[in-house]
Design a protein around this motif. Structure first.
Motif, PDB file in Angstrom:
ATOM      1  N   GLU A  15       0.878  -1.172   0.000  1.00 19.52           N
ATOM      2  CA  GLU A  15       0.000   0.000   0.000  1.00 19.52           C
ATOM      3  C   GLU A  15       0.917   1.224   0.000  1.00 19.52           C
ATOM      4  O   GLU A  15       2.131   1.082   0.122  1.00 19.52           O
ATOM      5  N   GLY A  17       1.818   3.696   1.994  1.00 17.42           N
ATOM      6  CA  GLY A  17       2.721   3.978   3.102  1.00 17.42           C
ATOM      7  C   GLY A  17       3.962   3.105   3.064  1.00 17.42           C
ATOM      8  O   GLY A  17       5.091   3.594   3.272  1.00 17.42           O
ATOM      9  N   THR A  18       3.775   1.828   2.793  1.00 14.50           N
ATOM     10  CA  THR A  18       4.914   0.925   2.728  1.00 14.50           C
ATOM     11  C   THR A  18       5.822   1.263   1.556  1.00 14.50           C
ATOM     12  O   THR A  18       7.058   1.253   1.682  1.00 14.50           O
ATOM     13  N   GLY A  68      -6.833  -6.023   6.588  1.00 17.70           N
ATOM     14  CA  GLY A  68      -6.530  -4.616   6.824  1.00 17.70           C
ATOM     15  C   GLY A  68      -6.315  -3.795   5.580  1.00 17.70           C
ATOM     16  O   GLY A  68      -6.234  -2.570   5.648  1.00 17.70           O
ATOM     17  N   SER A 234       7.501   0.067   7.568  1.00 19.67           N
ATOM     18  CA  SER A 234       6.388   0.833   7.018  1.00 19.67           C
ATOM     19  C   SER A 234       5.987   1.899   8.027  1.00 19.67           C
ATOM     20  O   SER A 234       6.693   2.157   9.009  1.00 19.67           O
ATOM     21  N   ARG A 235       4.834   2.504   7.783  1.00 19.29           N
ATOM     22  CA  ARG A 235       4.235   3.448   8.728  1.00 19.29           C
ATOM     23  C   ARG A 235       3.304   2.693   9.664  1.00 19.29           C
ATOM     24  O   ARG A 235       2.816   1.606   9.346  1.00 19.29           O
ATOM     25  N   GLU A 236       3.017   3.311  10.800  1.00 20.25           N
ATOM     26  CA  GLU A 236       2.168   2.641  11.777  1.00 20.25           C
ATOM     27  C   GLU A 236       0.769   2.401  11.236  1.00 20.25           C
ATOM     28  O   GLU A 236       0.135   1.394  11.566  1.00 20.25           O
ATOM     29  N   ASP A 237       0.272   3.285  10.361  1.00 15.97           N
ATOM     30  CA  ASP A 237      -1.089   3.135   9.853  1.00 15.97           C
ATOM     31  C   ASP A 237      -1.182   2.139   8.698  1.00 15.97           C
ATOM     32  O   ASP A 237      -2.261   1.905   8.164  1.00 15.97           O
ATOM     33  N   ALA A 238      -0.065   1.507   8.331  1.00 14.06           N
ATOM     34  CA  ALA A 238      -0.101   0.542   7.232  1.00 14.06           C
ATOM     35  C   ALA A 238      -0.745  -0.770   7.639  1.00 14.06           C
ATOM     36  O   ALA A 238      -1.221  -1.516   6.788  1.00 14.06           O
ATOM     37  N   THR A 240      -3.499  -2.539  10.392  1.00 12.34           N
ATOM     38  CA  THR A 240      -4.519  -2.270  11.393  1.00 12.34           C
ATOM     39  C   THR A 240      -4.152  -2.933  12.710  1.00 12.34           C
ATOM     40  O   THR A 240      -3.485  -3.980  12.743  1.00 12.34           O
ATOM     41  N   GLY A 244       1.033  -2.415  13.813  1.00 12.92           N
ATOM     42  CA  GLY A 244       1.616  -1.458  12.889  1.00 12.92           C
ATOM     43  C   GLY A 244       2.855  -0.809  13.477  1.00 12.92           C
ATOM     44  O   GLY A 244       3.775  -0.437  12.748  1.00 12.92           O
ATOM     45  N   THR A 248       6.992   0.301  12.135  1.00 10.68           N
ATOM     46  CA  THR A 248       7.709   1.567  12.323  1.00 10.68           C
ATOM     47  C   THR A 248       9.011   1.329  13.093  1.00 10.68           C
ATOM     48  O   THR A 248      10.011   1.990  12.828  1.00 10.68           O
TER      49      THR A 248
END
Length: 276
Positions: A15, A17-18, A68, A234-238, A240, A244, A248
């Motif tokens: 996705e 963010g990754t 997710g 990745s980012r924490e929101d990547a 659910t 996550g 990070t």
């Protein structure tokens, strides 16, 4: 011999963010390889980003979706690897129970063609979520190794599985692993000496420092030859839920001066691949 390490950021294209985090790490020189998920809607943009960086990703053969994110669709559309709505199941056990080898290989072929059509001709492949390895039931290792040999691809299968598993394999799995290694050697498919990754959740780890200490321990224990460390930065929101944050933490580790000092202290050479 010397100790060499491929540092891989898995799941490029999962996705946006990754993709952004991995592209940044590649540009900064903090990882030496990445793997591309071709079935994601983000794959086109991810392919463009790595072409701009002059990086050739490996094919991350993807036969299941992930919880997710919106479900992915197979490129080949083979019935036995898809749910009734045509999407890839997010349950790897369901895939293993019904997937047919011919359909698996046709989908792998389709994903390889996709990469080549996007000017990214990979020299190695591996398995997203371990679906080819028999971790969730049926193994497709023999078929995968023959497929790699036909296409001249190296494959992520460790000669020594203990660092990944955390100990010796049970006897039936050990025998199957030994047979797969022998087949790979007979076919000329290049393999890494070992592989390692974090398998703990945020609750298991408790803190970034615990994750860093685990990776430092793995680094110190590397054997002679070329091994692979694969992470999922990745980012924490990547992802659910609470895990996550682990992604990070892995992105943070790859930029951590303590990690880079350990690579130098351990005299580990970072390389792009385990093949010639």
């Amino acid at each position: 011999m010397s100790r060499r390490l491929v540092i891989t950021a898995d799941d490029l294209g999962r996705e946006p963010g990754t993709t952004e985090v991995i592209a940044g790490l590649l540009a900064e020189g903090h990882v030496s390889a990445t793997t591309l998920i071709c079935v994601s809607p983000e794959a086109e943009r991810a392919a463009c980003r790595v072409r701009e960086l002059g990086v050739l990703p490996r094919l991350h053969v993807t036969l299941t979706s992930e919880r997710g994110v919106p479900r992915w669709r197979p490129l080949n559309g083979a019935a036995s690897i898809a749910d009734a709505d045509g999407t890839l199941s997010d349950d790897p056990f369901a895939f293993a129970a019904r997937g047919q080898a011919d359909d698996v290989l046709r989908e792998a072929d389709a994903q390889l063609r996709w990469m080549r059509a996007h000017d990214l001709a990979p020299v190695a492949a591996d398995s997203h979520a371990g679906t080819l390895y028999g971790l969730h039931g049926r193994s497709f290792l023999a078929e995968s190794l023959h497929w790699c040999a036909r296409h001249g691809l190296a494959f992520r299968l460790p000669r020594d599985p203990a660092p990944y598993i955390g100990g010796p394999l049970p006897p039936p799995l050990a025998a199957a692993h030994e047979s797969a290694i022998a087949l790979a050697d007979a076919l000329g498919v290049a393999l890494p000496e070992t592989i390692a990754t974090n398998r703990g959740t945020a609750a298991d780890l408790g803190s970034y420092e615990r994750l860093r200490d685990d990776y430092l321990r793995r680094l110190a224990a590397l054997p002679e030859g070329t091994s692979e460390l694969f992470l999922h930065p990745s980012r924490e929101d990547a992802v659910t839920g609470p895990d996550g944050i682990v992604r990070t933490w892995e992105a943070r580790l790859l930029r951590d001066p303590v990690w880079h000092a350990a690579l130098e202290r351990e005299d580990v050479e970072v390389v792009p691949g385990w093949w010639s």
